[in-house]
Motif scaffolding. Sequence first.
Motif, mmCIF file in Angstrom:
data_model
loop_
_atom_site.group_PDB
_atom_site.id
_atom_site.type_symbol
_atom_site.label_atom_id
_atom_site.label_comp_id
_atom_site.label_asym_id
_atom_site.label_seq_id
_atom_site.Cartn_x
_atom_site.Cartn_y
_atom_site.Cartn_z
ATOM 1 N N PRO A 1 28.062 47.389 28.295
ATOM 2 C CA PRO A 1 28.817 46.326 28.964
ATOM 3 C C PRO A 1 28.961 45.095 28.071
ATOM 4 C CG PRO A 1 26.585 46.448 29.831
ATOM 5 C CD PRO A 1 26.748 47.603 28.889
ATOM 6 N N ALA A 2 30.060 44.415 28.255
ATOM 7 C CA ALA A 2 30.250 43.094 27.647
ATOM 8 C C ALA A 2 30.024 42.093 28.773
ATOM 9 C CB ALA A 2 31.657 42.958 27.080
ATOM 10 N N TYR A 3 29.289 41.064 28.483
ATOM 11 C CA TYR A 3 28.929 40.084 29.506
ATOM 12 C C TYR A 3 29.754 38.810 29.376
ATOM 13 C CZ TYR A 3 24.951 43.100 30.456
ATOM 14 O OH TYR A 3 24.172 44.183 30.792
ATOM 15 N N HIS A 4 29.823 38.085 30.498
ATOM 16 C CA HIS A 4 30.476 36.780 30.491
ATOM 17 C C HIS A 4 29.891 35.916 29.374
ATOM 18 C CE1 HIS A 4 31.854 36.829 34.971
ATOM 19 N NE2 HIS A 4 31.875 38.038 34.462
ATOM 20 N N TYR A 5 30.712 35.124 28.765
ATOM 21 C CA TYR A 5 30.348 34.171 27.707
ATOM 22 C C TYR A 5 29.970 34.836 26.386
ATOM 23 C CZ TYR A 5 29.868 31.684 32.096
ATOM 24 O OH TYR A 5 30.087 31.195 33.358
ATOM 25 N N SER A 6 30.115 36.153 26.298
ATOM 26 C CA SER A 6 29.786 36.799 25.030
ATOM 27 C C SER A 6 30.917 36.585 24.028
ATOM 28 C CB SER A 6 29.508 38.294 25.228
ATOM 29 O OG SER A 6 30.621 38.945 25.773
ATOM 30 N N THR A 7 30.550 36.669 22.764
ATOM 31 C CA THR A 7 31.537 36.617 21.685
ATOM 32 C C THR A 7 31.592 38.005 21.079
ATOM 33 O OG1 THR A 7 31.064 34.293 21.250
ATOM 34 C CG2 THR A 7 32.153 35.526 19.489
ATOM 35 N N LEU A 8 32.793 38.577 21.084
ATOM 36 C CA LEU A 8 32.971 39.939 20.604
ATOM 37 C C LEU A 8 33.789 39.941 19.326
ATOM 38 C CD1 LEU A 8 33.846 41.660 23.996
ATOM 39 C CD2 LEU A 8 31.609 41.512 22.888
ATOM 40 N N LYS A 9 33.362 40.778 18.386
ATOM 41 C CA LYS A 9 34.085 40.944 17.128
ATOM 42 C C LYS A 9 34.762 42.313 17.165
ATOM 43 C CE LYS A 9 33.276 41.290 12.146
ATOM 44 N NZ LYS A 9 32.235 41.285 11.117
ATOM 45 N N PHE A 10 36.089 42.305 17.115
ATOM 46 C CA PHE A 10 36.886 43.529 17.133
ATOM 47 C C PHE A 10 37.330 43.833 15.709
ATOM 48 C CE2 PHE A 10 37.190 41.847 21.354
ATOM 49 C CZ PHE A 10 37.359 42.928 22.205
ATOM 50 N N THR A 11 37.069 45.052 15.250
ATOM 51 C CA THR A 11 37.499 45.478 13.923
ATOM 52 C C THR A 11 38.469 46.641 14.072
ATOM 53 O OG1 THR A 11 35.371 44.805 12.994
ATOM 54 C CG2 THR A 11 36.743 46.274 11.651
ATOM 55 N N PHE A 12 39.648 46.455 13.518
ATOM 56 C CA PHE A 12 40.721 47.448 13.547
ATOM 57 C C PHE A 12 40.879 48.010 12.139
ATOM 58 C CE2 PHE A 12 41.391 44.351 16.778
ATOM 59 C CZ PHE A 12 42.043 44.967 17.829
ATOM 60 N N GLU A 13 41.118 49.322 12.033
ATOM 61 C CA GLU A 13 41.355 49.928 10.727
ATOM 62 C C GLU A 13 42.398 51.034 10.840
ATOM 63 O OE1 GLU A 13 39.050 52.069 6.975
ATOM 64 O OE2 GLU A 13 37.882 51.368 8.687
ATOM 65 N N VAL A 14 43.380 51.001 9.949
ATOM 66 C CA VAL A 14 44.382 52.060 9.885
ATOM 67 C C VAL A 14 43.713 53.284 9.271
ATOM 68 C CG1 VAL A 14 46.606 52.780 8.933
ATOM 69 C CG2 VAL A 14 46.280 50.395 9.673
ATOM 70 N N MET A 15 43.683 54.376 10.042
ATOM 71 C CA MET A 15 42.994 55.596 9.611
ATOM 72 C C MET A 15 43.955 56.668 9.112
ATOM 73 S SD MET A 15 39.945 54.618 10.113
ATOM 74 C CE MET A 15 39.022 56.089 9.804
ATOM 75 N N GLU A 16 45.152 56.721 9.703
ATOM 76 C CA GLU A 16 46.137 57.737 9.330
ATOM 77 C C GLU A 16 47.529 57.128 9.386
ATOM 78 O OE1 GLU A 16 45.884 61.369 11.656
ATOM 79 O OE2 GLU A 16 43.724 61.083 11.898
ATOM 80 N N ILE A 17 48.406 57.652 8.556
ATOM 81 C CA ILE A 17 49.813 57.250 8.554
ATOM 82 C C ILE A 17 50.656 58.517 8.484
ATOM 83 C CG2 ILE A 17 51.642 56.055 7.283
ATOM 84 C CD1 ILE A 17 49.486 54.121 6.246
ATOM 85 N N ASP A 18 51.566 58.668 9.448
ATOM 86 C CA ASP A 18 52.488 59.804 9.458
ATOM 87 C C ASP A 18 53.913 59.242 9.409
ATOM 88 O OD1 ASP A 18 54.123 61.980 9.945
ATOM 89 O OD2 ASP A 18 52.842 62.803 11.530
ATOM 90 N N ILE A 19 54.449 59.201 8.214
ATOM 91 C CA ILE A 19 55.770 58.602 8.011
ATOM 92 C C ILE A 19 56.843 59.373 8.777
ATOM 93 C CG2 ILE A 19 57.561 58.114 6.274
ATOM 94 C CD1 ILE A 19 55.260 57.401 4.349
ATOM 95 N N SER A 20 56.754 60.709 8.813
ATOM 96 C CA SER A 20 57.810 61.515 9.450
ATOM 97 C C SER A 20 57.939 61.239 10.945
ATOM 98 C CB SER A 20 57.574 63.000 9.205
ATOM 99 O OG SER A 20 56.381 63.421 9.832
ATOM 100 N N SER A 21 56.839 60.903 11.607
ATOM 101 C CA SER A 21 56.905 60.610 13.046
ATOM 102 C C SER A 21 56.781 59.109 13.331
ATOM 103 C CB SER A 21 55.824 61.378 13.800
ATOM 104 O OG SER A 21 54.537 60.928 13.396
#
Length: 148
Positions: free
Chosen positions: A97-117
């Motif tokens: 669970p994430a609680y009220h007043y928490s600070t969350l760090k979100f990390t996004f990463e591109v894992m795959e690329i499909d140019i044709s679609s």
Amino acid sequence: MLLGKIQKKGKNINDLFIGEKLTITEKIEDKDLLLYLGLTNDNNPLYIQHDFASKTIYEKPIVPPIMLMGIITAAISKYLPGPGAYITKQNISFLAPAYHYSTLKFTFEVMEIDISSNEIVISVIANNEQKNAVLAGTFYVNPPAIEQ
């Protein structure tokens, strides 16, 4: 809102690369929770009532998981790949669970690329202040199409 204003498109598939990352930090405030609860009419006492939540395994109110999803979809729409992106599929696990007043760090990463679609796969993980993962997911996204 940007009604009537033309906004610059996000990155198209040729502008992205595997391993590209984005990190955002969000502090969960009362105003955000109340706005979400008001918009959705979600009155689960686990999300807002301290007395109720104290009698559960969570011990205090938690952030609605769908609210965390909103943070993710907003980041995809605003930054990676950005305006014009469209999520076509998602797989997400809420690990803790994430609680009220928490600070969350979100990390996004591109894992795959499909140019044709015209599709990319982005992994997302969110950690709390103690560096514990609260969610992990995979998002399939169509970046803005390349103009012909």
